[in-house]
Design a protein around this motif. Structure first.
Motif, PDB file in Angstrom:
ATOM      1  N   SER A 202      98.533  64.929 -13.465  1.00 35.36           N
ATOM      2  CA  SER A 202      98.935  63.621 -12.943  1.00 35.36           C
ATOM      3  C   SER A 202      97.735  62.851 -12.400  1.00 35.36           C
ATOM      4  O   SER A 202      97.587  61.649 -12.627  1.00 35.36           O
ATOM      5  CB  SER A 202      99.982  63.803 -11.835  1.00 35.36           C
ATOM      6  N   LEU A 203      96.871  63.572 -11.681  1.00 35.48           N
ATOM      7  CA  LEU A 203      95.668  62.925 -11.139  1.00 35.48           C
ATOM      8  C   LEU A 203      94.785  62.422 -12.269  1.00 35.48           C
ATOM      9  O   LEU A 203      94.223  61.324 -12.191  1.00 35.48           O
ATOM     10  CB  LEU A 203      94.884  63.908 -10.263  1.00 35.48           C
ATOM     11  N   TYR A 204      94.646  63.233 -13.324  1.00 37.19           N
ATOM     12  CA  TYR A 204      93.814  62.805 -14.449  1.00 37.19           C
ATOM     13  C   TYR A 204      94.412  61.591 -15.151  1.00 37.19           C
ATOM     14  O   TYR A 204      93.689  60.661 -15.519  1.00 37.19           O
ATOM     15  CB  TYR A 204      93.640  63.959 -15.444  1.00 37.19           C
ATOM     16  N   LEU A 205      95.731  61.606 -15.316  1.00 36.74           N
ATOM     17  CA  LEU A 205      96.378  60.482 -15.989  1.00 36.74           C
ATOM     18  C   LEU A 205      96.303  59.207 -15.155  1.00 36.74           C
ATOM     19  O   LEU A 205      96.142  58.107 -15.684  1.00 36.74           O
ATOM     20  CB  LEU A 205      97.838  60.822 -16.308  1.00 36.74           C
ATOM     21  N   LEU A 206      96.391  59.362 -13.815  1.00 30.73           N
ATOM     22  CA  LEU A 206      96.368  58.190 -12.936  1.00 30.73           C
ATOM     23  C   LEU A 206      94.959  57.701 -12.656  1.00 30.73           C
ATOM     24  O   LEU A 206      94.709  56.493 -12.605  1.00 30.73           O
ATOM     25  CB  LEU A 206      97.082  58.520 -11.619  1.00 30.73           C
ATOM     26  N   PHE A 207      94.010  58.660 -12.450  1.00 29.17           N
ATOM     27  CA  PHE A 207      92.643  58.282 -12.062  1.00 29.17           C
ATOM     28  C   PHE A 207      91.611  59.038 -12.914  1.00 29.17           C
ATOM     29  O   PHE A 207      90.798  59.803 -12.385  1.00 29.17           O
ATOM     30  CB  PHE A 207      92.399  58.587 -10.578  1.00 29.17           C
ATOM     31  N   PRO A 208      91.597  58.826 -14.213  1.00 36.80           N
ATOM     32  CA  PRO A 208      90.624  59.547 -15.042  1.00 36.80           C
ATOM     33  C   PRO A 208      89.213  58.979 -14.862  1.00 36.80           C
ATOM     34  O   PRO A 208      89.040  57.803 -14.544  1.00 36.80           O
ATOM     35  CB  PRO A 208      91.132  59.284 -16.466  1.00 36.80           C
ATOM     36  N   VAL A 209      88.206  59.825 -15.034  1.00 39.43           N
ATOM     37  CA  VAL A 209      86.819  59.369 -15.048  1.00 39.43           C
ATOM     38  C   VAL A 209      86.529  58.845 -16.447  1.00 39.43           C
ATOM     39  O   VAL A 209      86.455  59.602 -17.413  1.00 39.43           O
ATOM     40  CB  VAL A 209      85.851  60.520 -14.690  1.00 39.43           C
ATOM     41  N   GLU A 210      86.399  57.535 -16.543  1.00 40.98           N
ATOM     42  CA  GLU A 210      86.171  56.909 -17.846  1.00 40.98           C
ATOM     43  C   GLU A 210      84.709  56.995 -18.271  1.00 40.98           C
ATOM     44  O   GLU A 210      84.406  57.097 -19.464  1.00 40.98           O
ATOM     45  CB  GLU A 210      86.604  55.435 -17.802  1.00 40.98           C
ATOM     46  N   ASN A 211      83.793  56.946 -17.273  1.00 40.01           N
ATOM     47  CA  ASN A 211      82.374  56.938 -17.620  1.00 40.01           C
ATOM     48  C   ASN A 211      81.553  57.303 -16.381  1.00 40.01           C
ATOM     49  O   ASN A 211      81.982  57.081 -15.249  1.00 40.01           O
ATOM     50  CB  ASN A 211      81.956  55.556 -18.142  1.00 40.01           C
ATOM     51  N   VAL A 212      80.374  57.873 -16.612  1.00 37.90           N
ATOM     52  CA  VAL A 212      79.416  58.139 -15.547  1.00 37.90           C
ATOM     53  C   VAL A 212      78.163  57.318 -15.853  1.00 37.90           C
ATOM     54  O   VAL A 212      77.515  57.528 -16.885  1.00 37.90           O
ATOM     55  CB  VAL A 212      79.067  59.635 -15.446  1.00 37.90           C
ATOM     56  N   ARG A 213      77.851  56.384 -14.963  1.00 33.69           N
ATOM     57  CA  ARG A 213      76.693  55.509 -15.188  1.00 33.69           C
ATOM     58  C   ARG A 213      75.584  55.873 -14.202  1.00 33.69           C
ATOM     59  O   ARG A 213      75.805  55.901 -12.997  1.00 33.69           O
ATOM     60  CB  ARG A 213      77.084  54.039 -15.022  1.00 33.69           C
ATOM     61  N   VAL A 214      74.402  56.149 -14.730  1.00 32.53           N
ATOM     62  CA  VAL A 214      73.250  56.537 -13.915  1.00 32.53           C
ATOM     63  C   VAL A 214      72.261  55.376 -13.877  1.00 32.53           C
ATOM     64  O   VAL A 214      71.894  54.833 -14.925  1.00 32.53           O
ATOM     65  CB  VAL A 214      72.572  57.799 -14.478  1.00 32.53           C
ATOM     66  N   GLU A 215      71.834  55.011 -12.679  1.00 29.58           N
ATOM     67  CA  GLU A 215      70.905  53.889 -12.505  1.00 29.58           C
ATOM     68  C   GLU A 215      69.698  54.329 -11.693  1.00 29.58           C
ATOM     69  O   GLU A 215      69.807  55.165 -10.802  1.00 29.58           O
ATOM     70  CB  GLU A 215      71.615  52.723 -11.789  1.00 29.58           C
TER      71      GLU A 215
ATOM     72  N   PRO B  63      82.603  67.563 -14.560  1.00 32.94           N
ATOM     73  CA  PRO B  63      83.401  68.308 -15.539  1.00 32.94           C
ATOM     74  C   PRO B  63      84.105  67.379 -16.535  1.00 32.94           C
ATOM     75  O   PRO B  63      84.415  66.226 -16.232  1.00 32.94           O
ATOM     76  CB  PRO B  63      84.433  69.046 -14.669  1.00 32.94           C
ATOM     77  N   GLU B  64      84.329  67.897 -17.727  1.00 33.96           N
ATOM     78  CA  GLU B  64      85.094  67.137 -18.722  1.00 33.96           C
ATOM     79  C   GLU B  64      86.524  66.943 -18.228  1.00 33.96           C
ATOM     80  O   GLU B  64      87.089  67.800 -17.561  1.00 33.96           O
ATOM     81  CB  GLU B  64      85.097  67.878 -20.063  1.00 33.96           C
ATOM     82  N   ARG B  65      87.087  65.811 -18.564  1.00 29.68           N
ATOM     83  CA  ARG B  65      88.467  65.460 -18.182  1.00 29.68           C
ATOM     84  C   ARG B  65      88.660  65.518 -16.670  1.00 29.68           C
ATOM     85  O   ARG B  65      89.717  65.913 -16.174  1.00 29.68           O
ATOM     86  CB  ARG B  65      89.473  66.372 -18.887  1.00 29.68           C
ATOM     87  N   ALA B  66      87.612  65.123 -15.951  1.00 33.60           N
ATOM     88  CA  ALA B  66      87.708  65.108 -14.488  1.00 33.60           C
ATOM     89  C   ALA B  66      88.434  63.857 -14.029  1.00 33.60           C
ATOM     90  O   ALA B  66      88.472  62.838 -14.718  1.00 33.60           O
ATOM     91  CB  ALA B  66      86.311  65.147 -13.877  1.00 33.60           C
ATOM     92  N   SER B  67      89.032  63.941 -12.862  1.00 34.98           N
ATOM     93  CA  SER B  67      89.659  62.777 -12.249  1.00 34.98           C
ATOM     94  C   SER B  67      88.831  62.366 -11.041  1.00 34.98           C
ATOM     95  O   SER B  67      88.075  63.163 -10.476  1.00 34.98           O
ATOM     96  CB  SER B  67      91.100  63.100 -11.811  1.00 34.98           C
ATOM     97  N   LEU B  68      88.947  61.126 -10.640  1.00 35.56           N
ATOM     98  CA  LEU B  68      88.155  60.628  -9.511  1.00 35.56           C
ATOM     99  C   LEU B  68      88.393  61.419  -8.225  1.00 35.56           C
ATOM    100  O   LEU B  68      87.440  61.730  -7.507  1.00 35.56           O
ATOM    101  CB  LEU B  68      88.444  59.140  -9.290  1.00 35.56           C
ATOM    102  N   PRO B  69      89.657  61.781  -7.887  1.00 37.75           N
ATOM    103  CA  PRO B  69      89.852  62.559  -6.658  1.00 37.75           C
ATOM    104  C   PRO B  69      89.203  63.933  -6.708  1.00 37.75           C
ATOM    105  O   PRO B  69      88.892  64.514  -5.657  1.00 37.75           O
ATOM    106  CB  PRO B  69      91.379  62.681  -6.551  1.00 37.75           C
ATOM    107  N   MET B  70      88.992  64.480  -7.899  1.00 36.66           N
ATOM    108  CA  MET B  70      88.404  65.801  -8.026  1.00 36.66           C
ATOM    109  C   MET B  70      86.901  65.796  -7.741  1.00 36.66           C
ATOM    110  O   MET B  70      86.323  66.833  -7.409  1.00 36.66           O
ATOM    111  CB  MET B  70      88.633  66.358  -9.437  1.00 36.66           C
TER     112      MET B  70
END
Length: 245
Positions: A39-52, A67-74
């Motif tokens: 549910s957390l992944y479906l609601l708050f999935p990590v779409e991208n990681v941007r490094v600056e 991690p792959e298929r991580a969610s923001l709360p994780m």
């Protein structure tokens, strides 16, 4: 005899029931946890990681820590920052999570090489502006300086004292009998020189910081005298500054 056998059978039955109940409870908990994670992944999935801000640290090294298929709360921003800061090139890092876009932004501040030293036995040592040892020059053009172990320790000590007091060492220019000549970042990105010999005190560093702020025309500072800073536009034009404490 029959009563004893009956009691043993009852105890065995009770144990089996307890084990079955515990197994079912664990199964329900595992199922509930799986549902919660999905549910957390479906609601708050990590779409991208941007490094600056990274040049020496590959962005892939940071992305791999997510991690792959991580969610923001994780994702723990503190844990990720700690992992990235373990790299010697990284001076500071900030992790920000966008709950609207699902993007994790990792802002990296990297160290620059300030000293390219050669020790006895041809051991090469590269120091950053804050005294941290670096694995290489990172593209910096620094001439190699022959140093003893004792002089290297002195330089690292001076770098750390200056860094703690908000003064950045851009490079070690020369090392000789008069002392160690450092190139410092002055006001408005200007370049100033400082001459040190041995260690310096925090009071000297604080006086130097004030002079850099208040006397922008000065381009030379002599910190070889304990507790003192000598200031001028050139070594031959120096004048005594207040006691550094």
């Amino acid at each position: 005899m029959a009563d004893t056998w009956s009691r043993k059978k009852s105890r065995r039955t009770a144990r089996r029931k307890a084990i079955v109940a515990a197994s079912r409870t664990l199964a329900f908990l595992a199922l509930g946890l799986s549902v919660a994670l999905i549910s957390l992944y479906l609601l708050f999935p990590v779409e991208n990681v941007r490094v600056e801000g990274n040049e020496m640290l590959p962005a892939s090294a940071i992305v791999e820590d997510v991690p792959e298929r991580a969610s923001l709360p994780m994702i723990s921003a503190r844990d990720l920052e700690s992992e990235v800061e373990s790299n010697p090139w990284v001076k500071g890092v900030s992790v920000n999570k966008s709950w609207d876009s699902g993007i994790v932004v990792v802002e990296v501040e990297e160290r620059d090489a300030a000293l390219n030293a050669s020790l006895a036995g041809d051991e090469r040592v590269v120091l950053a502006e804050d005294g941290t040892r670096l694995p290489g020059l990172g593209g910096a053009s620094l001439r190699k300086i022959e140093l003893s172990e004792a002089r290297l320790r002195e330089i690292r000590s001076v770098q750390k004292v200056l860094e703690r007091n908000g003064i950045q060492v851009e490079s070690v220019e020369s090392v000789g009998a008069p002392g160690v000549e450092l190139s410092l970042r002055g006001p408005e990105e200007s370049r100033v020189l400082a001459l040190v010999s041995g260690e310096i005190g925090g009071g000297q560093a604080r006086v130097l910081k004030g002079l850099l702020r208040d006397r922008g025309e000065a381009r030379y500072f002599d910190l070889r005298t304990p507790g003192r800073v000598v200031v001028g536009t050139a070594p031959a034009q120096a004048s005594r500054a207040p006691n550094g404490g």
